[in-house]
Write a protein that holds these residues in place. Structure first.
Motif, short mmCIF file in Angstrom:
data_model
loop_
_atom_site.label_atom_id
_atom_site.label_comp_id
_atom_site.label_asym_id
_atom_site.label_seq_id
_atom_site.Cartn_x
_atom_site.Cartn_y
_atom_site.Cartn_z
N ASN A 138 12.34 4.94 41.21
CA ASN A 138 13.64 4.83 41.89
C ASN A 138 14.22 3.41 41.75
OD1 ASN A 138 15.67 5.84 43.88
ND2 ASN A 138 14.71 4.37 45.28
N ASN A 139 13.85 2.72 40.64
CA ASN A 139 14.30 1.33 40.50
C ASN A 139 15.81 1.21 40.60
OD1 ASN A 139 11.68 0.73 40.09
ND2 ASN A 139 11.92 -0.10 38.02
N LEU A 140 16.23 0.14 41.27
CA LEU A 140 17.66 -0.11 41.44
C LEU A 140 18.08 -1.30 40.60
CD1 LEU A 140 17.86 0.15 45.35
CD2 LEU A 140 18.15 1.96 43.67
N GLY A 141 19.37 -1.43 40.40
CA GLY A 141 19.91 -2.62 39.76
C GLY A 141 20.95 -3.23 40.70
N ALA A 142 20.98 -4.56 40.74
CA ALA A 142 22.00 -5.24 41.55
C ALA A 142 22.81 -6.13 40.62
CB ALA A 142 21.33 -6.09 42.64
N LEU A 143 24.12 -6.04 40.74
CA LEU A 143 25.02 -6.88 39.94
C LEU A 143 25.84 -7.73 40.90
CD1 LEU A 143 26.32 -4.07 37.52
CD2 LEU A 143 24.42 -5.67 37.14
N ILE A 144 25.87 -9.03 40.63
CA ILE A 144 26.67 -9.94 41.46
C ILE A 144 27.79 -10.46 40.57
CG2 ILE A 144 26.65 -12.05 42.84
CD1 ILE A 144 23.63 -11.60 43.28
N ILE A 145 29.01 -10.05 40.91
CA ILE A 145 30.13 -10.22 39.98
C ILE A 145 31.07 -11.33 40.44
CG2 ILE A 145 32.11 -8.97 38.98
CD1 ILE A 145 30.50 -6.39 39.43
N ASP A 146 31.50 -12.13 39.48
CA ASP A 146 32.40 -13.25 39.76
C ASP A 146 33.83 -12.75 40.02
OD1 ASP A 146 30.34 -14.95 39.41
OD2 ASP A 146 30.94 -15.68 37.43
N PRO A 147 34.62 -13.56 40.70
CA PRO A 147 36.02 -13.21 40.93
C PRO A 147 36.84 -13.41 39.65
CG PRO A 147 35.57 -15.37 41.83
CD PRO A 147 34.26 -14.86 41.30
N PRO A 148 38.08 -12.91 39.63
CA PRO A 148 38.94 -13.19 38.48
C PRO A 148 39.17 -14.70 38.35
CG PRO A 148 39.92 -11.52 39.92
CD PRO A 148 38.74 -12.07 40.64
N ALA A 149 39.31 -15.19 37.14
CA ALA A 149 39.47 -16.65 36.92
C ALA A 149 40.79 -17.11 37.53
CB ALA A 149 39.46 -16.93 35.43
#
Ligand code: SAM
Length: 294
Positions: free
Chosen positions: A283-294
């Motif tokens: 059940n591995n998960l992935g986490a993505l931490i996304i930057d704001p628009p420039a």
């Protein structure tokens, strides 16, 4: 999706029961807590840096256990911080559960909750109709993007709400998990094209890469005990099977070949390992931490 099958999300009560059973049988929330305590703090502190109030939007917050864990981590190092928290979830039952959790937990006076009983796209319409200009410091979508029609458009809209130092956190099953294998094999039979249910962080990474959007990626190891799924007629096994396939009453309504194929794949080494006679699904998960628009 096979025309004979109905999607689990059409039955709110059964969906909720199967989700709660999934939480009991898996290390889902434990692995999220480990991530929130071990990896997320620098991100939480960076979005709060220099601020007295952080604006947060939780999309598909469910019963709020994970949201409160993030706030308590934020507060650990910033005991002066206040949180303006918009909660977005279409399920009245989940919002009720979240409110009950809040009412039982002391010391949450530093959080102002605004409850939005609506889907992500209704929230977007509401936001645009009211010409809202408020920016968010932290937005999270934890295990919810499966339920929207256009995940890329949803990510783009919420990312556009970020403050210049803000971050968007997405958690979904990992492309390398048993879910990824199940969905790659049975996408046409199981997945409801109307709402992109068979989605992994792999799909979101492809979208972000093609749009040139910067992000950090983390793998969160997690397991789920699915042994009961292999006991014919076992009520809990049937409920778990519904959650795994996202099909309502999968055990009773799926064509026999599909059911046999899915059960065989679920215990195949690509998806699960056998430990002390138990079948343990990846059940591995992935986490993505996304930057704001420039
Ligand atoms: C799998 S639960 C995850 C709950 C919580 N984030 C967690 O990880 O425990 C998915 C949540 O998304 C909500 N949801 C379903 N469709 C949605 C939509 N279109 N927009 C926003 N939330 C949605 C559900 O009501 C449910 O609370």
């Amino acid at each position: 999706m096979c025309s004979a099958l109905r999607s689990l999300v059409e039955d709110d009560a059964r969906y909720l029961r199967s989700f709660q059973l999934f939480l009991q049988r898996s290390s889902e929330h434990r692995c999220m807590r480990d991530f929130i305590r071990g990896t997320l703090p620098p991100t939480l502190h960076s979005v709060a840096d220099g601020k007295a109030i952080v604006n947060v939007i939780g999309v598909g917050s469910g019963a709020g256990e994970i949201d409160l864990e993030m706030f308590s981590q934020l507060r650990l190092r910033r005991s002066d911080i206040f949180v303006d928290n918009e909660v977005v979830d279409p399920s009245s039952q989940q919002l009720h559960n979240y409110k009950v959790l809040v009412s039982r937990q002391p010391d949450l006076d530093y959080i102002k909750f605004s409850w939005n009983e609506m889907t992500a796209s209704e929230f977007e319409q509401h936001w645009k109709a009211n010409k809202m200009t408020k920016k968010a410091d932290f937005i999270h979508m934890i295990q919810m993007l499966y339920y929207v029609k256009d995940p890329g458009a949803t990510v783009s809209f919420f990312r556009s709400l970020l403050h210049e130092n803000g971050k968007l956190l997405i958690i979904l099953v990992s492309g390398e998990s048993g879910w990824g294998k199940l969905w790659r094999t049975y996408r046409t039979q199981l997945c409801n094209a109307e709402i992109s249910q068979c989605l992994t962080t792999g799909d979101i990474k492809s979208f972000l890469d093609s749009a040139g959007i910067a992000y950090q990626s983390h793998e969160l190891p997690s397991q789920m005990d699915i042994t009961e799924c292999f006991t014919p007629g076992d009520e809990q096994g049937e409920l778990l099977l519904d959650f795994l396939t996202e099909v309502l009453d999968f055990g009773r309504t799926a064509p026999p070949e599909l059911k046999a194929g899915v059960l065989e794949l679920l215990r195949h080494p690509d998806c699960s390992t056998e430990v002390d006679g138990r079948v343990i699904f990846n059940n591995n998960l992935g986490a993505l931490i996304i930057d704001p628009p420039a």
